[in-house]
Design a protein around this motif. Structure first.
Motif, PDB file in Angstrom:
ATOM      1  N   ALA A 115      44.207  36.937  37.932  1.00 35.48           N
ATOM      2  CA  ALA A 115      42.988  36.961  37.115  1.00 35.48           C
ATOM      3  C   ALA A 115      42.139  35.724  37.368  1.00 35.48           C
ATOM      4  O   ALA A 115      40.917  35.799  37.520  1.00 35.48           O
ATOM      5  N   GLN A 116      42.779  34.575  37.438  1.00 34.51           N
ATOM      6  CA  GLN A 116      42.053  33.323  37.699  1.00 34.51           C
ATOM      7  C   GLN A 116      41.365  33.369  39.058  1.00 34.51           C
ATOM      8  O   GLN A 116      40.198  32.975  39.192  1.00 34.51           O
ATOM      9  N   THR A 136      31.813  41.919  38.470  1.00 38.87           N
ATOM     10  CA  THR A 136      32.070  42.894  39.524  1.00 38.87           C
ATOM     11  C   THR A 136      32.525  42.164  40.779  1.00 38.87           C
ATOM     12  O   THR A 136      31.893  41.194  41.207  1.00 38.87           O
ATOM     13  N   LEU A 137      33.619  42.619  41.359  1.00 35.78           N
ATOM     14  CA  LEU A 137      34.171  42.025  42.565  1.00 35.78           C
ATOM     15  C   LEU A 137      33.810  42.929  43.740  1.00 35.78           C
ATOM     16  O   LEU A 137      34.312  44.043  43.865  1.00 35.78           O
ATOM     17  N   SER A 138      32.904  42.470  44.595  1.00 32.15           N
ATOM     18  CA  SER A 138      32.449  43.252  45.743  1.00 32.15           C
ATOM     19  C   SER A 138      33.322  42.919  46.939  1.00 32.15           C
ATOM     20  O   SER A 138      33.393  41.754  47.355  1.00 32.15           O
ATOM     21  N   TYR A 193      35.326  34.758  41.935  1.00 34.41           N
ATOM     22  CA  TYR A 193      34.512  35.430  42.949  1.00 34.41           C
ATOM     23  C   TYR A 193      33.619  36.526  42.386  1.00 34.41           C
ATOM     24  O   TYR A 193      32.832  37.111  43.135  1.00 34.41           O
ATOM     25  N   VAL A 194      33.719  36.845  41.089  1.00 34.92           N
ATOM     26  CA  VAL A 194      32.933  37.946  40.534  1.00 34.92           C
ATOM     27  C   VAL A 194      31.498  37.501  40.277  1.00 34.92           C
ATOM     28  O   VAL A 194      31.197  36.301  40.211  1.00 34.92           O
ATOM     29  N   ASP A 195      30.585  38.488  40.134  1.00 33.71           N
ATOM     30  CA  ASP A 195      29.199  38.181  39.802  1.00 33.71           C
ATOM     31  C   ASP A 195      29.034  38.133  38.296  1.00 33.71           C
ATOM     32  O   ASP A 195      30.020  38.165  37.542  1.00 33.71           O
ATOM     33  N   THR A 215      39.670  43.136  33.286  1.00 25.62           N
ATOM     34  CA  THR A 215      38.685  42.059  33.124  1.00 25.62           C
ATOM     35  C   THR A 215      37.622  42.093  34.214  1.00 25.62           C
ATOM     36  O   THR A 215      36.569  41.486  34.067  1.00 25.62           O
ATOM     37  N   ILE A 216      37.906  42.806  35.328  1.00 26.20           N
ATOM     38  CA  ILE A 216      36.934  42.865  36.418  1.00 26.20           C
ATOM     39  C   ILE A 216      36.759  44.316  36.868  1.00 26.20           C
ATOM     40  O   ILE A 216      37.593  45.180  36.577  1.00 26.20           O
TER      41      ILE A 216
END
Length: 718
Positions: A601-602, A613-615, A607-609, A706-707
């Motif tokens: 999670a950390q 959202t993790l692209s 890296y998420v926006d 969470t993402i």
């Protein structure tokens, strides 16, 4: 109840009573002191109280003499108030005793019934049978105390408080600069700052405490006059004595009572003066005087000759005093000079021997190949020295401290102090950053100029001309513009960066990129000791359990995390994961992957926006299988992919094309891999591609809801 239990119970009760008395002694003493002003006390109690007052004043004076620093006697201002109040209470009680026992006809002076023995004794000693002489001595004593000791101590206290407060900010700034330069540790900086705060508090309190001492002297003079006038009236009306007899008796009592109250006050004033006139050096006053008055024996020789000459000139009885004293001083002076010369010869011999050792190389330390290097060092060309000049308001030192604090919070790595020094081995306008003596970053600055970056907000027609350069932190194209054009550059859209910010940003990126190089076993030990303060169980399991780890094994795992910009701040989770998998293996690369999974999670959240959202770019199954087939295990080292040159070129071209296609869209190019090939993928591209994150499916899954994951494409090799 058995005899032993009765004895233990009695002892515990006695101990409890003593403890209660000790913990409340000050409060009881204050209450008793206040009551002494109103309740009549017998003569023996007043004598005991006077003796205690004299003893406390003398103890306070001697404590001052044996105190190294004034601020170390932190309770002195309160002691001054308490002792002053106590002395006034005794003075009031003795005044009541003097006036309530009138002198009767025929009473001998010095043996008056009902009066304080100490008061009569002091009065007899000073008067010596002559009231006039006694009054003159008493008045001189009061004048000396008021005009010399008390007034001087009061003034020094006021000035010391003012200058200590004014100098506080500069002292704090100097300590911070020394800490930033690495000359003192963080603990030493904290200790010295706390010492400055204590000095400020102490001298501020002393400024007010000295007023109590001067007020006490004035009150004592007033009480003395009242004693004399009131005593004469009391003796004449109720004692039926003549005015002469009343004056003789009460003058002696007044002088004695005044001395008993003013002598402790004089010692307290003297102690105040010694304390506030002391220096901040950590040295006793006796040692200071010994050092200062032993500078040169010739001083005493000259004084002795002068005394002898005066003795000869005043030929007569004075000669038999001056000449022997002068001879004594001459003897002391020559003896002191002899000792100084012997000490000087010894120092010269030691210096010559040390120099000879260095020239012959006989000292092993001089030729030792082990030379301690600074963990981190920033070398500045001489033209950049003003960036750290305290007198010119340099900002770089503060920024370096802020960088260390921020990296500790972000990476969990305690960055060692960065030693900043000027260097003649680099160009005047260059700076160089070194880790343990190895240069890891270097660039050039122009003082008086600003680095201006076009981040895409500057229109073509607004472009400005200037000396071209490159941003050292991120490699972006930029130009140098003079300070006079700063406002214009900001107005048309340039990002304007001043020299201290350039260095600070560059240092930040270097520290993050070389965090694994900065970490050592010593830092690992320090981190684990900090964790042990609140989580001793997991630390004991890691270091002392059945499957214990060495600091080197833990260091390898932490270095692997830092190489990929994974914060090690959550050390409890890291150590718990190591403990969980220790029975299975000690392979650091396997353990590192399990730690990453626990920190999933950390890792994903960094890296998420803004929409969490993790692209990602997905790795194809065929590519993953190809990496596994080409895997090469290396004992004690990270596994690598053994592609042949042709396959390796195709692999890198495919990955580069996929990354380039999404680099502008994603927050950071992220490659999502199966767990078993994540480490292989990272080792295959780490030397060829910068700023690309490689995550595993388990890390993303551990982040839970969470993402959100968005797939931008797939990496495949044709």
């Amino acid at each position: 109840m058995p005899e032993r239990e009765r004895v233990e119970t009695k002892n515990s009760k006695g101990t409890g009573i003593i403890s209660i008395i000790q913990s409340n002694s000050v409060a009881v003493a204050v209450v008793v002191t206040v009551l002494m002003m109103f309740i009549p006390l017998p003569q023996i109690i007043i004598d005991i109280a006077m003796s205690l007052n004299m003893a406390v004043a003398l103890i306070t004076l001697l404590t001052v003499i044996y105190t190294r620093r004034a601020a170390d006697f932190t309770s002195f201002p309160r002691v001054t108030l308490l002792v002053t109040l106590y002395g006034l209470a005794i003075n009031i009680a003795s005044t009541r005793l003097i006036l309530t026992h009138p002198v009767s006809s025929g009473s001998a002076v010095g043996n008056l019934p009902g009066q304080s023995w100490l008061v009569q004794a002091f009065g007899n000693i000073v008067t010596g049978g002559n009231i006039v002489v006694g009054f003159i001595v008493f008045i001189i004593l009061i004048v000396v105390q008021v005009l010399v000791v008390t007034k001087g101590a009061d003034r020094v206290s006021e000035v010391s408080a003012r200058f200590t407060l004014d100098a506080m900010n500069n002292k704090m700034f100097d300590i911070q600069n020394e800490f930033n330069a690495g000359t003192i540790s963080e603990e030493e900086a904290t200790r010295r700052k706390e010492q400055i705060r204590r000095e400020v508090d102490f001298y501020s309190a002393m400024d007010g405490a000295s007023k109590f001492v001067s007020g006490n002297v004035k009150a004592g003079i007033f009480i003395t006059v009242v004693n004399l006038i009131g005593g004469i009236i009391t003796g004449m009306i109720w004692g039926n004595v003549s005015m002469g007899e009343a004056f003789a008796s009460y003058a002696s009592l007044t002088i004695g009572d005044g001395l008993m109250s003013q002598l402790p006050a004089l010692m307290l004033s003297f102690g105040t003066g010694i304390l506030v006139t002391g220096s901040s050096a950590d040295e006793l006053i006796g040692d200071q005087l010994k050092r200062n008055f032993a500078v040169d024996g010739m001083v005493y020789v000259i004084v002795g000759i002068a005394l002898c000459a005066m003795g000869v000139a005043f030929f007569g009885p004075a000669t038999f005093v001056l000449v022997p004293v002068g001879i004594l001083f001459i003897y002391l002076g020559f003896r002191m000079q002899k000792m100084q010369k012997a000490r000087q010869l010894k120092e010269e011999a030691d210096a010559k021997a040390e120099k000879s050792k260095k020239q012959t190389g006989s000292n092993l330390d001089d030729v030792s190949p082990i030379v301690e290097l600074d963990s981190l060092a920033l070398d500045l060309g001489y033209a950049l020295v003003p960036l750290v000049d305290r007198e010119k308001g340099a900002e770089l030192l503060e920024r370096v401290t802020r960088i260390r604090r921020e990296e500790a919070l972000e990476l969990g790595l305690v960055v060692p102090p960065i030693r900043i020094r000027d260097s003649m081995s680099i160009d005047p306008e260059e700076y160089s950053f070194k880790i343990r003596g190895i240069e890891v970053g270097k660039s050039r600055l122009k003082l008086g100029y600003y680095m201006c970056l076009n981040t895409g907000t500057v229109k073509k027609e607004n472009l400005m001309s200037g000396e071209k350069t490159t941003d050292p932190a991120f490699g972006m194209d930029a130009i140098w513009l003079p300070e006079s054009k700063r406002a214009e550059a900001e107005r048309v859209g340039y990002m304007v960066i001043d020299p201290p910010t350039i260095i600070a940003t560059h240092l930040t990126e270097i520290i993050r990129g070389h965090a694994a190089d900065i970490l050592s076993r010593q830092e690992v030990s320090h981190i684990i000791n900090k964790v042990k303060e609140k989580n001793p169980v997991v630390v004991d399991e890691i270091l002392s359990g059945e499957h214990k780890f060495t600091y080197g094994e833990i260091e390898t795992v932490l270095k692997g995390l830092l190489e990929e910009q994974v914060s090690i701040r959550n050390m409890v989770v890291i150590l718990e994961t190591l403990a969980n998998y220790a029975p299975l293996t000690k392979d650091p690369w396997f353990l590192m992957e399990k730690v990453r999974e626990a920190l999933g999670a950390q890792i994903c959240l960094q890296y998420v926006d803004e929409n969490k959202t993790l692209s990602v770019l997905m790795m194809s199954q065929s590519l993953a299988q190809s990496l596994l087939e080409k895997k090469i295990e290396r004992p004690g080292k990270k596994p690598i992919v053994g592609f042949d040159p042709v396959d390796n070129r195709k692999f890198l071209e495919a990955v580069s094309a996929s990354v380039a296609a999404v680099r502008d869209r994603a927050f950071l190019p992220i490659i999502l891999c199966p767990d078993e090939v994540r480490l292989l993928m990272h080792s295959a591209i780490e030397r060829e591609m910068d700023r690309v994150a490689v995550l595993s499916l388990s890390e993303v899954m551990s982040a839970g809801n969470t993402i959100h994951v968005e797939t931008l494409g797939e990496i495949n090799v044709q």
